[in-house]
Design a protein around this motif. Structure first.
Motif, PDB file in Angstrom:
ATOM      1  N   LYS A 131       8.832   9.852  -9.759  1.00  0.00           N
ATOM      2  CA  LYS A 131       7.806   9.464 -10.738  1.00  0.00           C
ATOM      3  C   LYS A 131       8.458   8.683 -11.865  1.00  0.00           C
ATOM      4  O   LYS A 131       9.432   9.151 -12.459  1.00  0.00           O
ATOM      5  N   SER A 132       7.895   7.542 -12.184  1.00  0.00           N
ATOM      6  CA  SER A 132       8.319   6.847 -13.403  1.00  0.00           C
ATOM      7  C   SER A 132       7.162   5.970 -13.830  1.00  0.00           C
ATOM      8  O   SER A 132       6.210   5.774 -13.079  1.00  0.00           O
ATOM      9  N   ASN A 133       7.257   5.458 -15.024  1.00  0.00           N
ATOM     10  CA  ASN A 133       6.208   4.548 -15.492  1.00  0.00           C
ATOM     11  C   ASN A 133       6.667   3.104 -15.377  1.00  0.00           C
ATOM     12  O   ASN A 133       6.156   2.227 -16.045  1.00  0.00           O
ATOM     13  N   THR A 134       7.668   2.897 -14.551  1.00  0.00           N
ATOM     14  CA  THR A 134       8.287   1.588 -14.554  1.00  0.00           C
ATOM     15  C   THR A 134       8.047   0.791 -13.281  1.00  0.00           C
ATOM     16  O   THR A 134       8.095  -0.417 -13.294  1.00  0.00           O
ATOM     17  N   GLY A 135       7.794   1.445 -12.174  1.00  0.00           N
ATOM     18  CA  GLY A 135       7.730   0.727 -10.899  1.00  0.00           C
ATOM     19  C   GLY A 135       6.315   0.481 -10.439  1.00  0.00           C
ATOM     20  O   GLY A 135       5.516  -0.147 -11.136  1.00  0.00           O
ATOM     21  N   SER A 136       5.965   1.019  -9.271  1.00  0.00           N
ATOM     22  CA  SER A 136       4.630   0.726  -8.759  1.00  0.00           C
ATOM     23  C   SER A 136       3.556   1.425  -9.604  1.00  0.00           C
ATOM     24  O   SER A 136       2.405   1.021  -9.577  1.00  0.00           O
ATOM     25  N   MET A 158       0.817  -1.209   0.000  1.00  0.00           N
ATOM     26  CA  MET A 158       0.000   0.000   0.000  1.00  0.00           C
ATOM     27  C   MET A 158       0.854   1.263   0.000  1.00  0.00           C
ATOM     28  O   MET A 158       2.068   1.225   0.204  1.00  0.00           O
ATOM     29  N   ALA A 159       0.186   2.379  -0.238  1.00  0.00           N
ATOM     30  CA  ALA A 159       0.892   3.634  -0.503  1.00  0.00           C
ATOM     31  C   ALA A 159       1.776   4.087   0.653  1.00  0.00           C
ATOM     32  O   ALA A 159       2.793   4.740   0.447  1.00  0.00           O
ATOM     33  N   ASP A 160       1.402   3.733   1.880  1.00  0.00           N
ATOM     34  CA  ASP A 160       2.209   4.198   3.015  1.00  0.00           C
ATOM     35  C   ASP A 160       3.095   3.084   3.553  1.00  0.00           C
ATOM     36  O   ASP A 160       3.435   3.071   4.732  1.00  0.00           O
ATOM     37  N   ASN A 161       3.494   2.151   2.684  1.00  0.00           N
ATOM     38  CA  ASN A 161       4.335   1.055   3.188  1.00  0.00           C
ATOM     39  C   ASN A 161       5.738   1.518   3.563  1.00  0.00           C
ATOM     40  O   ASN A 161       6.545   0.738   4.026  1.00  0.00           O
ATOM     41  N   THR A 184       3.490   3.945  -3.488  1.00  0.00           N
ATOM     42  CA  THR A 184       3.746   2.591  -3.009  1.00  0.00           C
ATOM     43  C   THR A 184       5.162   2.112  -3.340  1.00  0.00           C
ATOM     44  O   THR A 184       5.523   1.995  -4.506  1.00  0.00           O
ATOM     45  N   ASP A 185       5.939   1.840  -2.302  1.00  0.00           N
ATOM     46  CA  ASP A 185       7.258   1.253  -2.521  1.00  0.00           C
ATOM     47  C   ASP A 185       7.096  -0.199  -2.954  1.00  0.00           C
ATOM     48  O   ASP A 185       6.106  -0.857  -2.634  1.00  0.00           O
TER      49      ASP A 185
END
Lengths: 1011, 563
Positions: free
Chosen positions: B313-318, B288-291, B445-446
């Motif tokens: 920001k990237s289009n590659t990860g979460s 989740m976003a606050d992990n 999200t990490d």
């Protein structure tokens, strides 16, 4: 030869046309004085003008006879183009012999760092004057060059108002470095980078101001420009006033109506519905309209162009001032360009003509509205034809699109709850909304000037020193205002500004010494030059939440600003030596230092040598009077190319990351860290070097009624600069700019100009040029030794695939050849999707089965102009043709997925067209787009324009003077194309036909007036 | 007069030329975005940026490599190759280049998706080599730790080469940047990784120091725990990687022992989101976003790839993980840009519902239905995530089969629609605490690249392979998710548990290969080999091919067998 005199003929025609009119009145009178005019060979001269007291009183007829109504004893002057004027006292039955003024041959041609007499040229140089009668629609300097010069391929870049053109002199000598010729305008070399927000690098020049265009083609002519000369040099000179000339005013104006020449044919609503049914799609989701989306984005546009110039001479100060205004409206809705040009020129001379100045200045102001034509056309072809353009925006699903139809989906929770729907990003966008909701306005200002001073040493007039200092400054501002009901920026919208500035300063000094020692004529020149080019800019903008006013994804100036510059320092020299007026030798040398390379590669040396033999001056031909010129030319030289993709590619640089690309360690506000990245660099980068051999013959006979010239050349370029995929793990990038190999070009050029018919009332003039060029890559250094399969991919991407290119370079192939699979066809000749020939016979179809098949560059280009002059009427037509050029038919391959998922996926319909349906590829599971089936022969013959004109004499008489002569004309531009290619237009410079802004078919009415 | 003028002219010429060439030809870059020198902290940050970003502008615009920037990022490129061909997920857009080849296991040496991964790993390694060369010989204690981390990142990237290609274009910082990498295959590469990891482990921060403490200023940096976990992952695959030459299961077990003995804890704390009222299990909180702020979740994460909606920001990860698995109209969507790409293959759902009895909605929600209406209808159908978890009796069954976005199928006879499978909602851009996330489109999200559950499951498998009893380890993670314990540890139980615990975490292909189930006939899942019922594929697909470009460019590299 023909090259050099070509421009002369139109003038001659004009003279004839103008004088024929006068003759009509002259013949009618009685009590006339009669006579005959002949040339040195005794042939009668047709169309020579006779003036008395500054007023034309008659012209000679078919037999060279004249009959004028002046009292005997009046002094009359007989003039004829290409002949020295002669003054005689009128008496009956005079036989007047005009002598060749040798002006044609002695005409001064602008070459690099000086001028030369045409007759003395040893290199391949084409001087070209705008053809007033068959120039077609000329909004730019490049428009008038299409199809007119042998070996020069000019491809206009489509229908964008004001857009420029791609110019290739004798095929490209580079792969990745620029293949554009060097442009020199009134002595100032121009930075070839087009500023963002300006439509054309040549926009600064009003085409009506152009006096002549000189194209330097072979190395013996271009090597004086050294490191920038490999792709030829185009020198444009603007008109000037003359010493002592009375002020004269001229006006040129025209109105043009443009329409699109051809439309694509996507399926209409009925056919689309039945296709969907056939594919088993749920057609209840289709609409009930039948929209031709192309009709929504194209229009008939009216444009107009006006220019006024004043020229004259105040004693020793000739001057010329011009202003021009051009309003161009594009055939794609919303696109337009307004341009204002002004220029001045003064050329005062002092100290008894020892000190001469030539000062030119130009200012241009342009305002454009750019349309995303390619995007709009792409959408118009793919959007569902069963839907209407506008919808009732009270329907909540369409409420977010400003009344335009657009497939929607529910809005993300991040939007304000009142904004319930947004566009389905998988659906094509409404092309009209794209045009109308996106306001891209650009303003550009461009000011340039050059001051030249030339001093002939007092008491030593053979030596003169020439200095020049010029500069160009451009600033542009483009604003992008994208409505928040748009597809691309739904909800947040976008408002952004892009600024761009550039300037360059060029200064040079040279000394020239000319002297004749008996049979030996010597002309030596030496000098130095320094130039600096600078560019910078930034962009700034943001989207805005329409409810809270909070900025969304702002582009921050500090993170987008950029700047770059480069310099050249040069030394150059030239020696011309002529022996007995027959044997001519030219040698040039240039040393160029460029800031674009590392220390050990900064300097490049560019020598050339040429020899010419005036055969007609030899004893055995001296008495052949009909022969005006027969000259053999041989030349050799080395030129360079340093216009690479960046200014500091040789040195390591670190690129700062922006605030959206940070790395976080730990928690909290200070936990984000900016990053930096080394960029790939190549310290070994150096010049490209092209060695050219040229041989040519110039021929002129019958007082220029027939001229032709033939040139053959061989050019080898080594150390080609290209951006190549490098072995993984060998630099800070997966591609790098390298000197990767060599290529050769060889070819032939032939140009001929003839006047098959010359009678009193009727003249027919034709000119034709043809050139053949062969281009071949001879080595690529990245390959393993003996590996003949090594290739480097290149070229524009195609629409299918992801960043997929379809062209590659390989030894033995032409540069940028198509690199594809060989299609397998069934017994009916229909291609089988995804089935390719196993060319290497290993039982597998994989990358090693791809092969090289054709290329975008033509083998042969031709230009043809024909002109008929009948009394005051002129009718001309210009054609250009290209043979052996191939194009990737991207439109078909992009639409080639005829399957349920190709037509409908993710709640979005996508239209296609009958040819794709007939082809029947499904687009599932294969890379069908890599097939040679899509590489099409795009040879063509185009009619560039047809022009009908009427030249009228003075319309007004005032105080005994006749005022306001001129010409009115009607032109059709781009009336027809003959080609087998099925796309919109076979003239595609990139080789990949991707929804270009279509070249319009235009109709123009124009008027020229002289006061 | 004449002479003076001449002399002046000549002197003028010479000075113009010579004076200027010194200055003019040595001009330096004036671009404000670049610099001839680097900031040491920024360069070090970039080392970790190779995992989380694709270039110098977020999300795109100044890509590290020239290939499609979005898709050639480290996480996405490797994820594609490890997940899309397997029994877990499919990619709806079959007309995307390479997708049919990747999802149907029929790729070749020009498949772009394969090239993206290969080139990205090599690019990263080259950058690590540069850092190590620049900092060689340092006596600074902090920089020594940083060097060990960069060496760890280099091992991680070589590990992916070994896993995907069975070989690597290899070089370290001892050779020049321009020198061609050499081919290091199987066992040689394995041994180098094993030795290198052992050597660098000593210099890293103590186990758990960077991740378990919320106060750590180094959260997101590798410590000994990350190296141990990678070492265990390497060792458990030893037989595959060395073609049977080395069996390092004891080593795998011992590294898991070290990790489990460390300060990490499986997250079992349930939390309620005060805004949407949903309860999130300990397992769900990991994605989740606050992990990176929820200390309970952080205790389980050994090394995350840090992501942030505003600054990373990237289009590659979460962003890829969250957006690709969502379609507009789904409730609790959490992001503004739903790609509708990745959905489950039926075999993944069957890991939780062996009888295919997952509750599903059979009618679509009305196009104009609001989120609240969809939530109510789903609850009524029992097809929402909460109900599915309940029926599955496993917190890990984070699926959605409701009405939002349309009606789903468990299995489909075609393969081009996001609704051809059950939706996966494991990755989400929603916070446990109900606060709003930093950005609408880009998740915070990490990505937990290594987490404690892997140590338990790896140890269970190592013990099983060594003939020992690993049942308690597998049941430890089952218990955490509320699943019933199993009574016997079998090959099938292990293979399935790997999927249940780690689906869509970028490792499924390796797990299947380790059990001999990826190629061949042992396990034919839907669309394996490109057909609906699945079919056998040739064993050469166990390794990916070396991209044609590098075969073309680097004479040291040789193509893998049968490509």
């Amino acid at each position: 030869m023909m090259k050099q005199v070509k421009f002369k003929l139109p003038l001659r025609n004009l003279a004839i046309a103008a004088s024929l009119f006068l003759s009509a009145t002259a013949f009618a009178q009685s009590g006339a004085v009669k006579g005959q005019v002949k040339d040195a060979t005794g042939e009668p001269i047709i169309g020579a003008t006779i003036t008395a007291n500054g007023k034309a009183v008659g012209v000679t007829d078919f037999d060279g006879n004249y009959s004028i109504n002046v009292p005997k004893g009046t002094e009359i002057t007989i003039t004829y183009v290409g002949m020295s004027p002669k003054k005689v006292t009128a008496s009956d039955n005079l036989v007047i012999t005009l002598k060749d003024d040798n002006k044609t041959l002695n005409e001064v041609v602008v070459i690099g760092y000086g001028t030369a007499k045409k007759n003395d040229l040893t290199g391949s140089v084409t001087a070209f004057k705008p053809d007033q009668l068959s120039k077609g629609i000329t909004n730019n300097a490049t428009d008038m060059m299409v199809g007119k010069i042998a070996g020069v391929d000019v491809v206009t870049s489509g229908g964008t108002p004001g857009a420029g053109a791609q110019i290739r002199v004798r095929g490209g000598s580079s792969l990745n470095a620029s293949n554009d010729p060097l442009l020199v305008i009134d002595g100032l070399t121009i930075d070839n980078n087009t500023a963002k927000g300006m439509s054309n690098v040549l926009a600064m020049i009003n085409p009506n101001d152009i006096e002549s265009v000189t194209v330097l083609k072979d190395a013996s002519a271009t090597a004086i420009y050294g490191s920038r000369a490999s792709n030829g040099v185009i020198i444009i000179t603007t008109k000037k006033g003359r010493n002592g000339q009375k002020p004269s005013v001229s006006y040129n104006g025209d109105v043009t109506v443009s329409t699109i020449a051809k439309k694509y044919n996507p399926l209409n609503a009925t056919d689309y519905r039945s296709l969907c049914e056939r594919l088993g799609l749920d057609t209840s989701q289709l609409g009930n309209a039948n929209t031709d989306w192309q009709d929504q984005i194209f229009r008939t546009a009216v444009s107009t162009n006006h220019s006024v110039s004043v020229q004259g001479g105040l004693k020793h100060m000739p001057y010329r001032v011009s202003v021009g205004y051009n309003v161009s409206n594009g055939t794609v809705k919303t696109s337009w360009m307004n341009r204002f040009n002004t220029s001045f020129n003064v050329a005062p001379s002092f100290l008894d003509d020892h000190l001469n100045f030539n000062i030119t200045g130009k200012y241009m102001m342009e305002k454009d509205r750019y349309a995303d034509a390619s995007g709009a056309i792409g959408s118009a072809l793919s959007i569902d034809p069963t839907r209407p353009v506008y919808v009732d925006s009270s329907d909540p699903t369409y409420s977010s699109f400003g009344g335009y139809y657009q497939p929607s989906q529910s809005a993300p929770s991040s939007f304000n709850s009142e904004w319930k729907y947004t566009n389905n990003p998988n659906a094509p966008q409404n092309p009209l909304a794209l045009l109308e909701l996106q306001h891209t306005i650009a303003h550009a200002n461009d000011v340039s000037g050059n001051a030249e001073v030339d001093y002939k040493i007092h008491g030593f007039e053979d030596l003169h020193i020439h200095g020049s200092l010029g500069a160009q400054y451009t600033d542009t501002q483009q604003t992008d205002n994208i409505d928040n009901h748009s597809y691309s920026n739904n909800y947040y919208g976008w408002y952004g500004v892009t600024r761009y500035w550039k300037y360059n300063v060029v200064g040079n000094v040279y000394a020239q010494y000319q002297h004749k020692f008996g049979m030996n004529n010597i002309d030596v020149m030496g000098g130095a030059e320094q130039s600096h080019y600078h560019r910078n800019g930034y962009n700034q903008g943001q989207g805005t939440d329409p409810y809270t006013g909070v900025a969304y994804n702002p582009a921050i100036r500090s993170e987008t600003s950029w700047a770059t510059h480069n310099s050249l320092v040069s030394y150059f020299g030239r020696l011309n030596y002529t022996l007995m007026d027959r044997y001519m030798l030219t040698a040039t040398f240039r040393a160029d230092g460029s800031s674009r390379f590392a220390d050990n590669n900064k300097w490049g040396y560019f020598p050339s040598a040429a020899f010419a033999w005036r055969i007609n001056h030899e004893k055995f031909l001296k008495d052949v009077n009909w022969l005006n010129e027969l000259k053999l030319r041989l030349g050799w030289g080395i030129t360079g190319q340093q216009d690479i993709t960046g200014d500091f590619l040789y040195t390591p640089l670190y690129t700062q990351g922006n605030s959206y690309a940070m790395v976080q360690f730990g928690q909290g506000a200070n936990s984000f860290i900016y990053t930096t990245r080394p960029s790939s660099y190549n310290p070994n980068l150096k010049w490209e070097q092209t060695t050219t051999l040229n041989a040519g013959i110039d021929f002129s006979a019958l007082n220029g009624r027939l001229t032709w010239s033939l040139d053959g050349y061989y050019r080898k370029t080594k150390d080609l600069i290209n951006s190549v995929v490098i072995p993984v793990g060998t630099n800070f990038g997966d591609v790098m700019t390298e000197n990767i190999g060599s290529l050769k070009n060889y070819g032939l050029e032939f140009a001929i100009n003839a006047k098959p018919i010359v009678t009193k009332d009727f003249t027919w003039d034709v000119s034709y040029n043809i050139s053949w060029n062969h281009n071949e890559i001879t080595s690529l250094t990245g390959s393993k030794s003996g590996d003949n399969n090594y290739y480097v991919t290149t070229g524009e991407t195609i629409s299918r695939g992801s960043g997929t290119t379809i062209m590659a370079n390989r030894v033995g192939e032409a540069a940028s050849s198509f690199f594809v699979y060989q299609q397998v066809y069934d017994k009916d000749g229909k291609p089988i999707e995804g089935m390719y020939v196993d060319r290497n016979g290993d039982g597998k179809i994989n990358a090693s089965d791809r092969y090289f098949y054709k290329k975008p560059a033509p083998d042969v280009i031709m230009g043809f102009t024909t002109k008929f002059l009948y009394k005051n009427w002129d009718l001309s037509a210009a054609f250009h043709a290209s043979l052996g050029n191939y194009v990737y038919y991207n439109y078909l391959s992009d639409n080639g997925s005829i399957s349920a998922s190709g037509i409908y996926s993710n709640s979005a319909f996508r239209n296609t067209f009958p040819e794709a349906v007939k082809l029947g590829f499904t687009g599932l599971g294969t890379e069908y787009w890599l097939s040679d089936y899509f590489v099409r022969n795009a040879s063509y013959l185009k009619c560039s324009n047809i022009t009908l004109g009427y030249t009228f004499p003075a319309l007004l008489k005032f105080a005994g003077k006749e005022l306001m002569s001129g010409r009115i004309f009607f032109t059709v531009q781009n009336p027809f194309i003959i080609t087998k290619y099925k796309g919109l237009d076979p003239e595609v410079s990139s080789g990949v036909d991707k929804n270009p802004y279509p070249r319009p078919r235009s109709f123009q009415i124009g008027l020229s007036l002289n006061f | 007069m004449k002479n003076i003028l001449l002399k002046t002219a000549v002197a003028g010429l010479l000075t113009l030329g010579f004076a200027s060439c010194a200055d003019e030809l040595n001009i330096k870059s004036i671009d404000p975005q670049t610099s001839p020198t680097y900031d040491a902290n920024a360069l070090f940050a970039k080392m970790y940026g190779t995992l989380s970003l694709t270039g110098q502008k977020g999300p795109t615009g100044s890509g590290d490599v020239s290939m499609t920037e979005d898709k050639s990022g480290f996480y996405r490129a490797t994820f594609n190759l490890e997940e899309l061909p397997t029994d877990e997920v499919n990619w709806a857009w079959q007309t995307d280049p390479g997708i049919p080849q990747i999802t149907g296991i029929s790729w070749n040496s020009t498949t772009e998706m394969n090239q993206w991964a290969y080139n990205r790993l090599g690019w990263n390694i080259n950058l690590y080599n540069f850092y190590l060369k620049e900092t060689a010989g340092t006596e600074d204690a902090d920089i020594k730790v940083r060097r060990a981390e960069v060496r760890f990142l280099r091992v991680l990237n070589y590990y992916y080469y070994l896993d995907l290609y069975h070989k690597a274009p290899f070089k370290d910082e001892s050779v020049s940047m321009e020198s061609l990498p050499v081919e290091k295959i199987g066992k040689d590469l394995y041994n180098w990784l094993d030795t290198e990891l052992t050597s660098l482990e000593a210099d890293l921060d103590p186990i758990g120091q960077n991740s378990t403490t919320k106060a750590s200023t180094n959260y997101g940096r590798a410590d000994k725990g990350a190296a141990y976990m990678l070492h265990a992952r390497l060792a458990i695959n030893s037989t595959v990687y060395t073609d049977g030459a080395i069996e390092d299961y004891e080593k795998a077990q011992s590294y898991c022992d070290k990790v489990i003995a460390g300060p990490y804890k499986l997250n079992e704390t349930v939390k309620t989101n005060s805004v949407n009222g949903l309860k999130y299990s300990g397992y769900a909180q990991l994605f989740m976003a606050d992990n990176d702020e929820n200390s309970d979740a952080m205790q389980e994460i050994i090394l995350p790839i840090r992501q942030d909606g505003l600054h990373t920001k990237s289009n590659t990860g979460s962003n890829m993980l969250v957006n690709s698995m969502r379609k507009a109209g789904m409730p609790y969507v959490g992001v503004s840009n739903c790609w509708s790409c990745i959905y489950s293959r039926p075999e993944l759902v069957e890991k939780f519902f062996p009888k295919d009895d997952i509750p599903m909605s059979t009618v679509a929600a009305d196009d104009k239905a609001t989120e609240a209406e969809v939530i109510a209808l789903d609850a009524q159908d029992g097809s929402d995530t909460k109900s599915i978890i309940k029926v599955a009796n496993d917190d890990r069954a984070l699926f959605y089969a409701g009405r939002g976005g349309g009606v789903r199928k468990l299995r489909a006879d075609k393969l081009n629609n996001f609704l051809d499978g059950i939706s996966i909602v494991k990755w989400q851009n929603i916070r446990t605490d109900g606060a709003i996330t930093h950005d609408k489109e880009f998740p915070d999200t990490d990505i937990p690249l290594f987490r404690l559950a892997e140590a338990y499951l790896t140890r269970a498998e190592a013990k099983w392979r060594l003939g020992k009893d690993g049942l308690s380890d597998i049941n430890a993670i089952r218990k955490r998710s509320g699943a019933d314990p199993i009574s016997e540890l079998t090959k099938q139980a292990l293979v399935d548990e790997w999927s249940r615990e780690f689906y869509t975490e970028g490792r499924r292909r390796s797990d299947l290969i380790r059990f001999g189930m990826f190629t061949g006939n042992a396990y034919n899942w839907s669309w394996k080999g490109g057909i609906a019922k699945g079919q056998s594929v040739d064993s050469h697909y166990n390794y990916y091919p070396i991209p044609e470009d590098d075969i073309n460019n680097n004479p040291n590299m040789h193509q893998n067998k049968d490509y």
